[in-house]
Write a protein that holds these residues in place. Structure first.
Motif, PDB file in Angstrom:
ATOM      1  N   GLU A 352       0.816  -1.211   0.000  1.00  0.00           N
ATOM      2  CA  GLU A 352       0.000   0.000   0.000  1.00  0.00           C
ATOM      3  C   GLU A 352       0.854   1.267   0.000  1.00  0.00           C
ATOM      4  OE1 GLU A 352      -2.705  -0.300   3.242  1.00  0.00           O
ATOM      5  OE2 GLU A 352      -3.837  -1.947   2.353  1.00  0.00           O
ATOM      6  N   ASP A 353       1.899   1.248  -0.822  1.00  0.00           N
ATOM      7  CA  ASP A 353       2.747   2.430  -1.009  1.00  0.00           C
ATOM      8  C   ASP A 353       3.300   2.963   0.312  1.00  0.00           C
ATOM      9  OD1 ASP A 353       4.117   4.479  -2.164  1.00  0.00           O
ATOM     10  OD2 ASP A 353       2.361   5.650  -2.742  1.00  0.00           O
ATOM     11  N   LYS A 354       3.815   2.069   1.143  1.00  0.00           N
ATOM     12  CA  LYS A 354       4.457   2.471   2.393  1.00  0.00           C
ATOM     13  C   LYS A 354       5.935   2.087   2.329  1.00  0.00           C
ATOM     14  CE  LYS A 354       0.567   2.368   5.634  1.00  0.00           C
ATOM     15  NZ  LYS A 354      -0.503   2.307   4.642  1.00  0.00           N
ATOM     16  N   VAL A 365       7.673   6.196   8.336  1.00  0.00           N
ATOM     17  CA  VAL A 365       7.015   5.678   7.143  1.00  0.00           C
ATOM     18  C   VAL A 365       6.762   6.830   6.182  1.00  0.00           C
ATOM     19  CG1 VAL A 365       4.897   4.661   6.220  1.00  0.00           C
ATOM     20  CG2 VAL A 365       5.929   3.701   8.266  1.00  0.00           C
ATOM     21  N   SER A 367       4.652   7.554   2.683  1.00  0.00           N
ATOM     22  CA  SER A 367       3.586   6.969   1.873  1.00  0.00           C
ATOM     23  C   SER A 367       3.140   7.944   0.793  1.00  0.00           C
ATOM     24  CB  SER A 367       2.396   6.574   2.763  1.00  0.00           C
ATOM     25  OG  SER A 367       1.905   7.702   3.465  1.00  0.00           O
ATOM     26  N   ASN A 368       2.269   7.441  -0.103  1.00  0.00           N
ATOM     27  CA  ASN A 368       1.696   8.263  -1.174  1.00  0.00           C
ATOM     28  C   ASN A 368       2.799   8.845  -2.061  1.00  0.00           C
ATOM     29  OD1 ASN A 368      -0.554   9.299  -2.504  1.00  0.00           O
ATOM     30  ND2 ASN A 368      -0.425  11.261  -1.439  1.00  0.00           N
ATOM     31  N   THR A 369       3.684   7.951  -2.548  1.00  0.00           N
ATOM     32  CA  THR A 369       4.861   8.413  -3.295  1.00  0.00           C
ATOM     33  C   THR A 369       4.671   8.407  -4.806  1.00  0.00           C
ATOM     34  OG1 THR A 369       5.820   6.186  -3.333  1.00  0.00           O
ATOM     35  CG2 THR A 369       6.378   7.594  -1.456  1.00  0.00           C
TER      36      THR A 369
END
Length: 662
Positions: A352-354, A365, A367-369
């Motif tokens: 999950e894009d982590k 962490v 995320s949302n890259t």
């Protein structure tokens, strides 16, 4: 395992010459007769009078003819004299040992994913084919020799060798011809420029073809429409292009009108978010996350990299998607713990894009890259941190890693419930964890395979990994501590270490492989009827047979009461394998009162004979009515490779009366 691999090693006889030339950093050695040295192998070159900066040692030979060879040495100069120079076999001693500095698994995309183990030596790398043990040499640039530990990964159609503070090396994954690593792009980055030539664009059936001399784009680059100049090309739209050649590229657009006569449009490659793109910044390691290569941003990307000034140890850098040679510094957006004495140790790409960033004293962490401008940073904890980058593995929804307090599990069912329990996973073997050499435990390496977590660590005074701790997820317990004996059956010394652990192979070949720093690659827990390890621990050496010294110590049994017990008897069920007879030494260790009692050997209960092949037996015996708080069983294999099927202890409370003893 049944086979072991080694780096090629040639014991050349000594050659002499006084015909020595120097051009730049290349030394030419000319011999009066055939030198018989193989290209791209190591040779030892003695001191050469008149050449400054040259140190006697092992160098890679570039053979140009049967009587001429060259070596390239950075930083040398002067003028060679006519004195005689000796050239011969590479020296195997502390100062010149040829060894492995890094390794990784490589799946060949050109050959149905055939798996190899790539090992990086001093002068070149080797691809070892797991299925048949054949090797292929992969050269380094002429001025490169590895002398320090490196990190390797396969990512984005390349294999990388990361060298801390030095320009990384990359290989295009081609094993045919003359495979070779090259330096990654470095130095000044050519920033995007406006492409606005007159009549540069034609359109046919939705294909937009652009002619721009020296456009500098590569297939997969994103361009932005600055001025469409034609129906269907909207300003600000972005498209991925396909490169035709240095002066032409194309992309596809829905709903654009045909125009084969040509019109003028303006394009520019996607611009950086920060102060301009840079090349890869000489990292110590890198990880692949969402088709981006992510690296620590400690060093510059100059042709001669230097540490950033002031020193920044808590920042990571993302490459552009699918372009691992192009990075966008975003004005400190990915500094994790600015103002704190902390540094990036490792990273792990999770679901999950982590992207989990492990620092020495904290965990974060990112995320949302998908778009770096909208990426999110979260500080998870500063209760624990990472001590060994290569100890990190994923098991289901958990990430396991070695910390100051032992092995922890990071769970993402509940993002903030890092451990699941108040205790580390290694709490039951805390005494073993305490004996890891903490001056060198950053070298520890772990892998997950066959429901087990294998963790190689430097134990006690060792400066290299010399013991493997094994956690069984089916039994929910640490089941084994694996080592290798110090003496082979022939009496020779065994110099064993575990430089890396890798999971590789297909079918029956798939398993855990231990890479030895001197060039050996050995299968761990291979199916074998033998009770001996088969190792190669010196370059060019033969296989050494080492007896496996096996023992089992059970947990202390106290019948779940605090009373003193009288332990009366035991029962064992034992089975021999199909190839070896078996015998074991049977002992019992008590606590309060402390002591060890030997019950005898298995053969003592089997008519004074070893247990025959493929046979099983149930034996019973007395424990001399030992009185103690608890008891543990200790079994040591004397002969064979027996399977222990059951251990049973019988006993009662020593004092049942509630009356005061007089």
């Amino acid at each position: 395992s049944n086979t072991a691999f080694t780096l090629p090693f040639y014991a050349y006889g000594t050659k002499t010459t006084s015909a020595i030339g120097l051009s730049g950093t290349t030394i030419t050695l000319t011999f009066s007769s055939a030198h018989e040295i193989n290209n791209d192998t190591l040779i030892y070159v003695n001191a050469i009078a008149g050449i400054t900066g040259f140190v006697a040692g092992n160098y890679k030979a570039n053979v140009t003819s049967s009587t001429v060879l060259e070596i390239t040495v950075a930083g040398i100069g002067g003028s060679p004299s006519t004195s005689t120079v000796n050239i011969g076999a590479p020296a195997v001693q502390d100062a010149f040992t040829t060894k492995v500095y890094g390794s990784c698994v490589f799946a060949d995309p050109k050959n149905a994913g055939e798996e190899y183990i790539i090992i990086a030596g001093n002068a070149n790398a080797f691809a070892i084919k797991v299925s048949d043990s054949t090797t292929t040499s992969i050269a380094y640039p002429s001025d490169i020799q590895l002398s320090e530990d490196a990190n390797m990964i396969q990512a984005l159609n390349r294999v990388y060798i990361f060298r801390k503070g030095k320009t990384a090396l990359e290989w295009n994954q081609t094993l045919t011809g003359s495979p070779a690593f090259t330096k990654v792009a470095n130095g000044t980055f050519t920033q995007p420029v406006l492409l606005d030539s007159s009549n540069n664009t034609t359109v046919l059936n939705g294909k937009v073809s652009v002619a721009e001399t020296g456009h500098g784009l590569e297939t997969g680059n994103t361009i932005v429409i600055v001025d469409g100049g034609h129906a269907g090309l909207n300003d600000g739209d972005e498209y991925r292009v396909t490169k035709v050649d240095a002066d032409n590229f194309y992309f596809y657009v829905d709903g654009v009108d045909d125009d084969t006569s040509g019109h003028s449009s303006k394009y520019i490659a996607k611009l950086p978010s920060g102060g301009g793109y840079i090349h890869m910044p000489a990292p110590e390691f890198g990880v692949l996350h969402k088709e981006r290569l992510v690296v620590p941003y400690v060093y510059t990307s100059d042709s001669s990299p230097a540490q950033r000034d002031p020193a920044i140890l808590d920042e990571v850098l993302f490459s552009e998607g699918f372009f691992p040679d192009q990075y966008d510094p975003t004005f400190g957006l990915f500094r994790l713990f600015a103002g704190r004495a902390d540094k990036v140790i490792g990273m792990f790409s999770f679901a999950e894009d982590k992207l989990v960033v492990f620092m020495r004293k904290s965990i974060h962490v990112i995320s949302n890259t998908v778009s770096l401008n909208s990426a999110l940073k979260e500080h998870i904890t500063d209760e624990v941190g990472l001590v060994a980058r290569r100890s990190v593995v994923q098991v289901g929804n958990q990430i396991l890693f070695l910390s100051d307090n032992g092995v922890y599990g990071l769970s993402f069912i509940d993002l903030y419930n890092l451990r699941g329990n108040d205790l580390p996973l290694s709490e039951t073997i805390n005494a073993t964890i305490e004996n890891i050499n903490k001056d060198h435990w950053d070298k520890s390496v772990g892998v997950y395979f066959n429901n087990r977590y294998y963790l190689a660590v430097p134990y006690e005074d060792s400066e290299v990994n010399n013991r493997i701790l094994v956690y069984n997820f089916l039994n929910k317990a640490w089941e084994s501590e694996d080592t290798v004996g110090s003496t082979a059956l022939d009496g020779s010394s065994v110099n064993w270490d575990i430089q890396n652990l890798l999971v590789a192979g297909e079918g029956n070949d798939r398993g855990v492989y231990a890479i030895n720093s001197l060039g050996g690659s050995h299968r761990i827990d291979a199916s074998s009827a033998s009770n001996e390890d088969q190792l190669i621990t010196s370059i060019g050496g033969s296989t050494q047979q080492v007896s496996i010294l096996s023992n089992i110590t059970t947990r202390d049994v106290n019948f779940r009461t605090a009373d003193r017990k009288k332990f009366r008897s035991f029962e064992l069920q034992v089975e021999s394998n199909d190839s070896l007879v078996s015998d074991i030494d049977i002992r019992f260790r008590t606590k309060n009162e402390d002591g060890v009692v030997r019950a005898g050997n298995l053969r003592d209960f089997n008519g004074n004979e070893d247990l025959a092949r493929s046979e099983d037996i149930s034996i019973r015996g007395r424990i001399a009515s030992l009185r103690a708080y608890s008891i543990a069983t200790q079994l040591r294999v004397v002969t064979g490779k027996p399977k222990i099927k059951l251990i049973k202890i019988k006993g009662t409370n020593a004092y049942r009366s509630e009356q005061k003893a007089i």
